[in-house]
Design an enzyme around this catalytic site. Structure first.
Site, PDB file in Angstrom:
ATOM      1  N   GLY A  70       1.161  -1.170  -0.238  1.00  0.00           N
ATOM      2  CA  GLY A  70       0.241   0.303   0.097  1.00  0.00           C
ATOM      3  C   GLY A  70       1.244   1.339   0.587  1.00  0.00           C
ATOM      4  O   GLY A  70       0.163   2.391  -0.844  1.00  0.00           O
ATOM      5  N   THR A  71       1.907   1.390   0.581  1.00  0.00           N
ATOM      6  CA  THR A  71       2.732   2.356   1.062  1.00  0.00           C
ATOM      7  C   THR A  71       3.234   3.204  -0.036  1.00  0.00           C
ATOM      8  O   THR A  71       2.772   4.003  -1.104  1.00  0.00           O
ATOM      9  CB  THR A  71       3.863   2.224   1.921  1.00  0.00           C
ATOM     10  OG1 THR A  71       3.033   2.090   3.130  1.00  0.00           O
ATOM     11  CG2 THR A  71       4.928   3.031   1.627  1.00  0.00           C
ATOM     12  N   ASN A 145      -8.407   4.069   8.577  1.00  0.00           N
ATOM     13  CA  ASN A 145      -7.399   2.866   8.922  1.00  0.00           C
ATOM     14  C   ASN A 145      -7.321   2.558  10.783  1.00  0.00           C
ATOM     15  O   ASN A 145      -7.548   1.970  10.839  1.00  0.00           O
ATOM     16  CB  ASN A 145      -6.283   2.753   8.586  1.00  0.00           C
ATOM     17  CG  ASN A 145      -5.136   3.609   9.515  1.00  0.00           C
ATOM     18  OD1 ASN A 145      -5.957   5.235   8.519  1.00  0.00           O
ATOM     19  ND2 ASN A 145      -4.310   3.831   9.413  1.00  0.00           N
ATOM     20  N   SER A 194      -3.748  -3.464  -0.911  1.00  0.00           N
ATOM     21  CA  SER A 194      -2.976  -4.115  -0.333  1.00  0.00           C
ATOM     22  C   SER A 194      -2.973  -5.829  -0.246  1.00  0.00           C
ATOM     23  O   SER A 194      -4.194  -5.506   0.614  1.00  0.00           O
ATOM     24  CB  SER A 194      -2.534  -3.436   1.205  1.00  0.00           C
ATOM     25  OG  SER A 194      -1.465  -4.442   1.821  1.00  0.00           O
ATOM     26  N   CYS A 317       3.452   6.048  24.369  1.00  0.00           N
ATOM     27  CA  CYS A 317       4.435   6.380  25.511  1.00  0.00           C
ATOM     28  C   CYS A 317       4.920   7.299  25.942  1.00  0.00           C
ATOM     29  O   CYS A 317       5.835   8.440  26.560  1.00  0.00           O
ATOM     30  CB  CYS A 317       4.434   5.067  26.826  1.00  0.00           C
ATOM     31  SG  CYS A 317       2.895   4.386  27.892  1.00  0.00           S
TER      32      CYS A 317
END
Lengths: 372, 383
Positions: A70-71, A145, A194, A317
C-alpha cells in the site's frame, strides 16, 4: 491468543499461501524470460492481475499495477499524480499519503488539508471548497484505518471532476478492498490496495489506475508492469494475493453482515464507564475504535497482550508522538487521545473470541484504572 | 619469525609490590577479551605478546586488545631471532615503500654485542640500499621502524604504536553496581569507573507494561557494547512498576521522580550488598535534570550508606556525548525507546525538594514491602 488487530495485518490464509507456494518452488522463473518457464510465469501473473482487478473494477476501464504494498501504491499515486499548483488531501490520510504530501510540499507543491469530523470521515463541503483550477490531485482515503470511517469517495470524486475535470482523484483503499463491495467509477483515477489486510502476504499490493491515464513511475529499471513499476515481479506475492482475494470475495456480503454483528456485540458488551466509542456508527464493520479515557492505550495494549488479546492502539507512551495525528484531528481532548484502542476484525473472527475479548478488555481496563 | 601483537601496559608499573597482582588480573582480562579467538598470550618483561593467531583475526585482536583497560599502547609487528639478518628481514616487512624514515632501536638486553646506534645504522643502511625510494631523516622522519632487542635471543620489530585504552585493569579496584538506563550517561559512567579498575556489574530498572520490551532490549544492547570495556557478563533487571503505581496513586505528583529514585537506590544497595559490590555507580550530572540537582541527589543519597560514584557529576552533556560516541554507545542510547512512561511524568517535577516533605510523602507508602516485592522480580540477562 485472540487476534483483533486485523487492520494492522491479517494472518495469511494458509490455503492462499499453499496454492501460491509453487511460485517459490518449481515455478520460480522470471516472468520476463522468453523461454517456456518464464512465459508460463507471465501467463499466470496476467491471470492474477485480471482476477484481482475484476473484483472491484471493469478491466476495460482500469489496469492493475503490482507494487510492494500500500505504501508504494500511495507514493506512486502522489509523486506521479501531483503537478505544480496544489493537491488536496484529508487530515485522516495514512502516513504513506501524509508523508508523501509533506515531501511534495518541500518540492514546491501547495498542500491543502481538508478537516475530518469526530468519526474520522472527511468534511465533504470543506474538502470540495479546497479544490480549484490549480488542483492537480485530490486524495481521500476510502476507509479510515484508525477509525473505520467510510468516505463516499464515489460521489466526492464526481464532485471533484465537476469542479475541475483535470484534477486526478486518488483513493487509498487499503482498508476497503475486500471489506466493502463496490465497483470503481471512472471518476476515480487511482486506487491503492494491499494484500496483507485480506489474508495475503506482506510486501504485495497494487495501484489500480484508469486505463487511459499515463502516470510517471516511481521506480525505474527493467520496464516491468508496462513501465509503470520496474523490478522483477513478485509472482508468489501476486498469486497469494489473488488466492486470498478469491477467498475474501467469495461471500463478502455474508462476512460483512457477520462481522458487523460482532462489532455491535463487542460494543454492547464493553463497559460504557470505561470505554468511549470513536468509530462512527456507519463506519466499516471491520474496525471498532474506542478510547479507555484517562488510560494509556499503549500500556493497555501490552497488558492485553499478556492476557492473550492482541489489539491496536492510537497512542504511545513516548513523550514525542504521544497521540495519533488522525484521532487528534477528530477533535478529542487529550485524556481521550491517550486511551485509544483499535479493535479490528477479519472474516476469520469467531463470536466466542469477541465475547471473550470483551471480558478481557473490561477486566484489564478496570484493573489498570485501579492502579493509577 | 612470527607476526605478533605487542602490548605495553599503562599504570601497572607504578604499583610496586602489588605489581604481580595487577599483572595477573591484567592477564585474565586480556584472555577474556580474546575469548573465542585462537591465540597464545605470552608475558615478557614489561610486555605482553599475542602470538599464534590466524592472519584474518589480526584486526579483531588489535581492536579487542585496544579496549582492555591497562593497555598503554599496542603494535602489530614481528618477533624474530635477534641476529641482524632476521631483524633486517622483519624490518623490511614493516618499513615504508617510500619516503623518509628512521630506525629506532631499544636494547632491553644489554648483553647484545652491538649498541642501539649500531643496530639502527646497520638495519637502516641495508633498508636504504634495497629500496631507492627511501631516504633517512633522523630528525623528522615520515616513518619509523622500531627494533626492540629482547631476552632469550629474541627481537621485536614493528612500524607504529597504537593508543590503548589506558587506565587500570578492570577488577583491580573492586566491584561496583552500575544503575544503567537506556540513556547516554549511565554507560559512560560505567566506562569511566571501569577505566579506574572497577569491576562493573549492571542493574536496570524497568516498568513493564508502562515501558515496552524494546526499551529493555535497548539496555541489553548498550550493556553488550559497554561490556567490551568492562568485561561484564550479565545485566540484572528489576521491575519498579508497582512502586511507580503506588507513588503515582498516593504521593504528591511533583515528587514522582524523586521518590522513585530513592527506591531505586535502596534496591540497588540491597543487591550490591548481597552480591559483594562495594559501591553504586550512576550517570548523574549536576543539574542535568530535576532529580539531579543538589537537593535531588541529597534526597536519593540519604537512603543508602554505600559510597555512590558519580563520575559524570561535573561533566557537560556535550562532553558526555563525546565519550559515548567514542566508546560506541551513543547511537544505541539515542534510539527512541523511552524508559519512563508519560503516565508517571509530572508536569512540574520538584527541582529543590525538601527532605522533610519527601519523607512525609514517602511515609504514605510501605517502603520495605515495596522494595522486597521489587527484589522478587530480579532477572539476570546474560550478555
Amino acid at each position: 491468543m485472540i487476534y483483533l488487530d486485523n487492520a494492522a495485518t491479517t494472518r495469511p490464509s494458509s490455503g492462499a499461501v499453499e496454492r501460491a507456494a509453487c511460485f517459490l518452488g518449481e515455478n520460480f522463473y522470471n516472468p520476463s524470460a522468453t523461454y517456456g518457464g518464464g512465459v508460463s510465469a507471465a501467463r499466470e501473473l496476467a491471470k492474477f492481475r485480471a482476477g484481482l482487478l475484476e473484483h472491484i473494477a471493469d478491466p476495460a476501464k482500469f489496469k492493475l499495477v503490482f507494487t510492494s504494498g500500500g505504501t508504494e501504491a500511495d507514493n506512486t499515486a502522489l509523486f506521479g499524480g501531483a503537478r505544480r499548483g496544489n493537491i488536496v488531501v484529508t487530515a485522516g490520510e495514512h502516513a504513506a499519503v501524509e508523508r508523501s504530501a509533506a515531501a511534495l510540499k518541500s518540492r514546491g507543491v501547495e498542500i491543502r488539508v481538508a478537516p475530518i469530523d469526530q468519526g474520522g470521515g472527511v468534511e465533504e463541503e470543506a474538502f470540495l471548497a479546497l479544490v480549484d483550477a490549480n488542483t492537480s490531485l485530490a486524495c481521500v482515503m476510502h476507509v479510515n484505518n484508525e477509525t473505520g470511517a467510510v468516505n463516499d469517495v464515489f460521489s466526492l470524486s464526481r464532485e471533484v471532476k465537476r469542479k475541475n475535470p483535470r484534477t486526478l482523484f486518488f483513493s487509498d483503499g487499503v482498508q476497503a478492498f475486500g471489506k466493502i463491495p463496490f465497483t470503481l467509477p471512472e471518476s476515480i483515477d487511482l486506487y491503492a490496495v494491499s494484500a496483507h489486510k485480506i489474508g495475503g502476504p506482506k510486501g504485495t499490493g497494487a495501484l489500480i489506475k484508469r486505463r487511459s491515464l499515463d502516470l510517471p513511475p516511481l521506480l525505474f529499471g527493467g520496464g516491468q508492469e508496462e513501465n509503470a513499476r520496474s523490478g522483477t515481479e513478485n509472482v508468489f506475492g501476486a498469486a497469494a494475493f489473488y488466492f486470498a482475494a478469491e477467498e475474501t470475495f467469495a461471500d463478502l456480503q455474508g462476512d460483512r453482515r457477520r462481522v458487523s454483528s460482532y462489532r455491535d456485540l463487542l460494543w454492547e458488551k464493553l463497559s460504557k464507564e470505561l470505554f468511549l466509542k470513536i468509530s462512527p456508527e456507519e463506519g466499516s464493520p471491520f474496525i471498532l475504535t474506542v478510547s479507555a479515557e484517562g488510560l494509556r492505550g499503549e500500556v493497555l495494549q501490552r497488558m492485553l497482550w499478556d492476557r492473550s488479546l492482541a489489539v491496536g492502539t492510537g497512542s504511545a507512551c513516548s513523550s514525542k508522538h504521544r497521540f495519533s495525528r488522525v484521532i487528534a484531528a477528530c477533535g478529542y481532548r487529550e485524556s481521550v487521545l491517550d486511551g485509544v484502542l483499535r479493535i479490528s476484525f477479519s472474516r476469520e473472527t469467531k463470536e466466542e473470541e469477541v465475547l471473550r475479548a470483551a471480558e478481557i478488555l473490561n477486566a484489564t481496563a478496570a484493573e489498570f484504572k485501579g492502579k493509577i | 619469525m612470527e607476526q605478533v601483537v605487542i602490548i605495553r601496559y599503562a599504570e601497572i608499573h607504578l604499583k610496586g609490590k602489588n605489581r604481580g597482582y595487577f599483572e595477573r588480573v591484567f592477564t585474565v582480562n586480556l584472555e577474556r577479551a580474546l575469548r573465542g579467538i585462537r591465540h597464545e598470550l605470552h608475558r615478557t618483561s614489561g610486555r605482553y605478546l599475542v602470538a599464534n593467531f590466524a592472519p584474518s583475526e589480526t584486526e579483531e585482536i588489535m581492536e579487542r586488545v585496544s579496549r582492555v583497560f591497562g593497555v598503554h599502547s599496542l603494535s602489530l609487528g614481528f618477533e624474530t631471532e635477534n641476529d641482524l639478518d632476521s631483524i633486517f628481514y622483519a624490518a623490511k616487512l614493516v618499513s615504508p615503500k617510500e619516503g623518509s624514515f628512521k630506525v629506532e632501536t631499544h636494547r632491553g638486553n644489554k648483553q647484545y654485542p652491538l649498541n642501539s646506534m649500531e643496530i639502527s645504522s646497520a638495519i637502516g643502511g641495508r633498508l636504504l640500499s634495497e629500496n631507492k625510494a627511501l631516504k633517512v631523516d633522523v630528525h623528522e622522519p615520515e616513518h619509523r621502524v622500531y627494533v626492540d632487542i629482547r631476552e632469550q635471543g629474541k627481537a621485536l620489530v614493528f612500524g607504529s604504536f597504537e593508543k590503548g585504552a589506558h587506565g587500570m585493569p578492570v577488577g583491580t579496584a573492586g566491584k561496583g553496581l552500575l544503575m544503567i538506563s537506556g540513556g547516554i550517561d549511565s554507560p559512560v559512567a560505567g566506562y569511566m569507573m571501569a577505566k579506574r579498575g572497577l569491576s562493573v556489574e549492571m542493574l536496570h530498572f524497568h516498568s513493564y507494561p508502562y515501558t515496552n520490551e524494546a526499551a529493555k532490549e535497548k539496555v541489553v544492547s548498550l550493556a553488550k557494547i559497554l561490556s567490551r570495556y568492562t568485561l561484564t557478563e550479565k545485566v540484572r533487571t528489576v521491575s519498579v512498576t508497582h512502586i511507580q503505581e503506588e507513588i503515582h496513586k498516593k504521593c504528591a505528583a511533583e515528587l514522582n521522580v524523586t521518590l522513585l529514585r530513592r527506591f531505586m537506590y535502596r534496591i540497588a544497595e540491597r543487591i550490591a550488598r548481597r552480591e559483594g559490590d562495594g559501591c553504586l555507580i550512576t550517570g548523574e550530572s549536576l543539574g542535568q535534570v530535576a532529580s539531579q540537582t543538589l537537593e535531588g541527589i541529597t534526597s536519593s543519597n540519604s537512603v543508602v550508606s554505600l559510597p555512590v560514584f558519580r563520575p559524570l557529576i561535573g561533566f557537560d552533556k556535550e562532553d558526555i556525548i563525546e565519550i559515548s560516541k567514542q566508546i560506541g554507545t551513543y547511537e544505541t542510547s539515542v534510539l527512541p525507546f523511552e524508559d519512563c512512561c508519560t503516565v508517571f511524568l509530572p508536569d512540574f517535577p520538584a527541582i529543590k525538594p525538601k527532605l522533610s516533605f519527601i519523607e512525609e510523602e514517602e511515609a504514605k507508602l510501605d517502603v520495605e514491602a515495596l522494595v522486597e516485592e521489587a527484589l522478587s522480580t530480579l532477572e539476570r540477562i546474560s550478555l
